[in-house]
Enzyme design. Structure first.
Site, PDB file in Angstrom:
ATOM      1  N   ASN A 166      -2.160  -0.181   6.788  1.00 47.51           N
ATOM      2  CA  ASN A 166      -1.720  -1.473   7.319  1.00 47.51           C
ATOM      3  C   ASN A 166      -0.848  -2.277   6.348  1.00 47.51           C
ATOM      4  O   ASN A 166      -0.910  -3.487   6.283  1.00 47.51           O
ATOM      5  CB  ASN A 166      -2.928  -2.281   7.817  1.00 47.51           C
ATOM      6  CG  ASN A 166      -3.960  -2.501   6.735  1.00 47.51           C
ATOM      7  OD1 ASN A 166      -3.753  -2.097   5.592  1.00 47.51           O
ATOM      8  ND2 ASN A 166      -5.044  -3.166   7.063  1.00 47.51           N
ATOM      9  N   LYS A 196       0.824  -1.206   0.000  1.00 46.47           N
ATOM     10  CA  LYS A 196       0.000   0.000   0.000  1.00 46.47           C
ATOM     11  C   LYS A 196       0.866   1.268   0.000  1.00 46.47           C
ATOM     12  O   LYS A 196       2.068   1.207   0.295  1.00 46.47           O
ATOM     13  CB  LYS A 196      -0.915  -0.031   1.220  1.00 46.47           C
ATOM     14  CG  LYS A 196      -1.916  -1.184   1.196  1.00 46.47           C
ATOM     15  CD  LYS A 196      -2.912  -1.086   2.335  1.00 46.47           C
ATOM     16  CE  LYS A 196      -3.950  -2.207   2.253  1.00 46.47           C
ATOM     17  NZ  LYS A 196      -5.010  -2.053   3.272  1.00 46.47           N
ATOM     18  N   HIS A 255      -2.247  -5.406   1.275  1.00 46.72           N
ATOM     19  CA  HIS A 255      -3.496  -6.110   0.989  1.00 46.72           C
ATOM     20  C   HIS A 255      -3.115  -7.539   0.653  1.00 46.72           C
ATOM     21  O   HIS A 255      -2.106  -7.771  -0.016  1.00 46.72           O
ATOM     22  CB  HIS A 255      -4.217  -5.487  -0.213  1.00 46.72           C
ATOM     23  CG  HIS A 255      -5.284  -6.407  -0.749  1.00 46.72           C
ATOM     24  ND1 HIS A 255      -6.538  -6.482  -0.195  1.00 46.72           N
ATOM     25  CD2 HIS A 255      -5.245  -7.335  -1.746  1.00 46.72           C
ATOM     26  CE1 HIS A 255      -7.236  -7.408  -0.838  1.00 46.72           C
ATOM     27  NE2 HIS A 255      -6.476  -7.942  -1.784  1.00 46.72           N
ATOM     28  N   THR A 272      -6.347  -7.328  10.345  1.00 43.91           N
ATOM     29  CA  THR A 272      -6.514  -6.065   9.608  1.00 43.91           C
ATOM     30  C   THR A 272      -5.988  -4.879  10.409  1.00 43.91           C
ATOM     31  O   THR A 272      -5.238  -4.043   9.880  1.00 43.91           O
ATOM     32  CB  THR A 272      -8.014  -5.849   9.285  1.00 43.91           C
ATOM     33  OG1 THR A 272      -8.483  -6.978   8.553  1.00 43.91           O
ATOM     34  CG2 THR A 272      -8.221  -4.585   8.473  1.00 43.91           C
ATOM     35  N   ARG A 290       1.783  -6.945   9.525  1.00 43.36           N
ATOM     36  CA  ARG A 290       1.090  -5.808  10.158  1.00 43.36           C
ATOM     37  C   ARG A 290       1.506  -5.669  11.611  1.00 43.36           C
ATOM     38  O   ARG A 290       1.661  -4.555  12.122  1.00 43.36           O
ATOM     39  CB  ARG A 290      -0.418  -5.982  10.004  1.00 43.36           C
ATOM     40  CG  ARG A 290      -0.894  -5.752   8.555  1.00 43.36           C
ATOM     41  CD  ARG A 290      -2.267  -6.316   8.328  1.00 43.36           C
ATOM     42  NE  ARG A 290      -2.832  -5.938   7.034  1.00 43.36           N
ATOM     43  CZ  ARG A 290      -3.948  -6.468   6.540  1.00 43.36           C
ATOM     44  NH1 ARG A 290      -4.596  -7.415   7.223  1.00 43.36           N
ATOM     45  NH2 ARG A 290      -4.407  -6.069   5.369  1.00 43.36           N
ATOM     46  N   TYR A 335     -12.473  -2.674  -3.452  1.00 41.35           N
ATOM     47  CA  TYR A 335     -13.019  -2.509  -2.102  1.00 41.35           C
ATOM     48  C   TYR A 335     -14.551  -2.417  -2.125  1.00 41.35           C
ATOM     49  O   TYR A 335     -15.148  -1.829  -1.222  1.00 41.35           O
ATOM     50  CB  TYR A 335     -12.392  -1.297  -1.414  1.00 41.35           C
ATOM     51  CG  TYR A 335     -10.966  -1.532  -0.932  1.00 41.35           C
ATOM     52  CD1 TYR A 335     -10.610  -2.722  -0.313  1.00 41.35           C
ATOM     53  CD2 TYR A 335      -9.987  -0.551  -1.086  1.00 41.35           C
ATOM     54  CE1 TYR A 335      -9.310  -2.952   0.134  1.00 41.35           C
ATOM     55  CE2 TYR A 335      -8.684  -0.766  -0.637  1.00 41.35           C
ATOM     56  CZ  TYR A 335      -8.354  -1.961  -0.026  1.00 41.35           C
ATOM     57  OH  TYR A 335      -7.071  -2.183   0.422  1.00 41.35           O
ATOM     58  N   ARG A 339      -2.095 -14.650   3.967  1.00 39.19           N
ATOM     59  CA  ARG A 339      -3.019 -14.020   4.930  1.00 39.19           C
ATOM     60  C   ARG A 339      -2.468 -14.145   6.352  1.00 39.19           C
ATOM     61  O   ARG A 339      -2.531 -13.207   7.136  1.00 39.19           O
ATOM     62  CB  ARG A 339      -4.399 -14.689   4.881  1.00 39.19           C
ATOM     63  CG  ARG A 339      -5.299 -14.247   3.769  1.00 39.19           C
ATOM     64  CD  ARG A 339      -5.727 -12.816   3.846  1.00 39.19           C
ATOM     65  NE  ARG A 339      -6.805 -12.556   4.783  1.00 39.19           N
ATOM     66  CZ  ARG A 339      -7.523 -11.430   4.807  1.00 39.19           C
ATOM     67  NH1 ARG A 339      -7.269 -10.457   3.937  1.00 39.19           N
ATOM     68  NH2 ARG A 339      -8.468 -11.251   5.689  1.00 39.19           N
ATOM     69  N   PHE A 380     -15.482   4.902   6.395  1.00 39.49           N
ATOM     70  CA  PHE A 380     -14.092   5.156   6.016  1.00 39.49           C
ATOM     71  C   PHE A 380     -13.798   4.883   4.536  1.00 39.49           C
ATOM     72  O   PHE A 380     -12.647   4.985   4.095  1.00 39.49           O
ATOM     73  CB  PHE A 380     -13.138   4.309   6.881  1.00 39.49           C
ATOM     74  CG  PHE A 380     -13.422   2.827   6.804  1.00 39.49           C
ATOM     75  CD1 PHE A 380     -12.879   2.045   5.799  1.00 39.49           C
ATOM     76  CD2 PHE A 380     -14.241   2.202   7.743  1.00 39.49           C
ATOM     77  CE1 PHE A 380     -13.129   0.684   5.715  1.00 39.49           C
ATOM     78  CE2 PHE A 380     -14.506   0.833   7.675  1.00 39.49           C
ATOM     79  CZ  PHE A 380     -13.946   0.080   6.655  1.00 39.49           C
ATOM     80  N   GLU A 425      -8.869 -11.068  -8.198  1.00 37.12           N
ATOM     81  CA  GLU A 425      -7.978  -9.926  -7.922  1.00 37.12           C
ATOM     82  C   GLU A 425      -6.718  -9.958  -8.781  1.00 37.12           C
ATOM     83  O   GLU A 425      -6.235  -8.909  -9.217  1.00 37.12           O
ATOM     84  CB  GLU A 425      -7.621  -9.909  -6.428  1.00 37.12           C
ATOM     85  CG  GLU A 425      -8.819  -9.542  -5.559  1.00 37.12           C
ATOM     86  CD  GLU A 425      -8.524  -9.544  -4.067  1.00 37.12           C
ATOM     87  OE1 GLU A 425      -7.409  -9.919  -3.650  1.00 37.12           O
ATOM     88  OE2 GLU A 425      -9.439  -9.164  -3.307  1.00 37.12           O
TER      89      GLU A 425
HETATM   90  P1  IDP Z   1      -8.181  -6.953   5.023  1.00 35.68           P
HETATM   91  O1  IDP Z   1      -7.286  -5.955   4.313  1.00 35.68           O
HETATM   92  O2  IDP Z   1      -7.538  -7.468   6.286  1.00 35.68           O
HETATM   93  O3  IDP Z   1      -8.675  -8.052   4.127  1.00 35.68           O
HETATM   94  P2  IDP Z   1     -10.836  -5.733   4.793  1.00 35.68           P
HETATM   95  O4  IDP Z   1     -11.949  -5.868   5.798  1.00 35.68           O
HETATM   96  O5  IDP Z   1     -10.994  -6.425   3.482  1.00 35.68           O
HETATM   97  O6  IDP Z   1      -9.487  -6.151   5.538  1.00 35.68           O
HETATM   98  O7  IDP Z   1     -10.649  -4.173   4.550  1.00 35.68           O
HETATM   99  C1  IDP Z   1      -9.844  -3.702   3.498  1.00 35.68           C
HETATM  100  C2  IDP Z   1      -9.021  -2.536   3.991  1.00 35.68           C
HETATM  101  O8  IDP Z   1      -9.894  -1.484   4.415  1.00 35.68           O
HETATM  102  C3  IDP Z   1      -8.166  -2.827   5.227  1.00 35.68           C
HETATM  103  O9  IDP Z   1      -6.938  -3.458   4.922  1.00 35.68           O
HETATM  104  C4  IDP Z   1      -7.968  -1.447   5.789  1.00 35.68           C
HETATM  105  O10 IDP Z   1      -6.976  -0.737   5.067  1.00 35.68           O
HETATM  106  C5  IDP Z   1      -9.328  -0.800   5.512  1.00 35.68           C
HETATM  107  N1  IDP Z   1     -10.231  -0.956   6.664  1.00 35.68           N
HETATM  108  C6  IDP Z   1     -10.936  -2.060   7.013  1.00 35.68           C
HETATM  109  N2  IDP Z   1     -11.678  -1.839   8.128  1.00 35.68           N
HETATM  110  C7  IDP Z   1     -11.409  -0.562   8.487  1.00 35.68           C
HETATM  111  C8  IDP Z   1     -11.889   0.271   9.563  1.00 35.68           C
HETATM  112  O11 IDP Z   1     -12.691  -0.131  10.411  1.00 35.68           O
HETATM  113  N3  IDP Z   1     -11.377   1.537   9.595  1.00 35.68           N
HETATM  114  C9  IDP Z   1     -10.500   2.029   8.676  1.00 35.68           C
HETATM  115  N4  IDP Z   1     -10.038   1.289   7.664  1.00 35.68           N
HETATM  116  C10 IDP Z   1     -10.497   0.003   7.552  1.00 35.68           C
HETATM  117 MG    MG Z   2      -9.944  -7.911   2.481  1.00 28.90          MG
END
Ligand code: IDP
Ligand code: MG
Length: 153
Positions: A112, A9, A115, A91, A102, A49, A85, A57, A126
């Protein structure tokens, strides 16, 4: 073997952690099947996304993902989706286990570092989203017999 998608990222490029993160995948024994630098757009992020549309957000996340180019990686290994993963960790970096990417490099829920595809089905979609077929390379690592047992291959 499985292929999965990793995005380094904007925070990772801004913090000059690209080499360190790629090194982790290499040291683990995963194969880099594709790698490219890209400027993301609103369109590709709406798709990527899509599951977060409507979240408070969502726009901040998209703006952040467009703030700096990203590096896309296609990574291959046996059960690579789950392996990557697990390497990425939870996350929210504040709750990610130390030892995960992370958990070792961030303290944010959003900034974080990586992805990583969450299932084989999403990995397939993807990888196609970020790579053309000719950008994925199928070479055989010379050390493969030492990365896996013969009955795993
Ligand atoms: P992941 O990246 O662990 O698969 P996802 O739920 O798919 O998590 O969310 C995608 C991305 O969206 C996360 O990596 C993070 O950057 C952002 N994100 C997810 N949940 C939140 C939140 O509650 N607040 C702010 N950013 C979030
Ligand atoms: Mg995800």
């Amino acid at each position: 073997m499985e292929k999965t998608l990793v995005l380094l990222k904007p925070c990772t490029l801004q913090r000059a952690l690209v080499g360190e993160i790629i090194t982790r995948f290499e040291r683990r024994g995963l194969r880099i099947a594709g790698i490219k630098m890209m400027q993301l757009t609103d369109e590709i992020l709406d798709e990527h996304y899509g599951h977060l549309k409507g979240k408070s957000f969502f726009q901040i996340l998209k703006d952040s993902m467009m703030s700096t180019p990203i590096i896309a990686l296609c990574i291959e290994g046996i059960e690579a989706v789950q392996t990557v993963r697990l390497m990425a960790g939870a996350t929210n970096g504040r709750y990610a286990n130390p030892g995960t990417i992370r958990g070792d490099y961030c303290v944010s829920n959003q900034q974080n570092i990586v992805h990583a595809s969450d299932s084989l089905e999403s990995a397939e979609v993807e990888i196609k989203r970020f790579f053309k077929p000719e950008e994925i390379f199928d070479y055989t690592p010379s050390n493969l017999a030492y990365m896996y047992a013969l009955d795993e291959l």
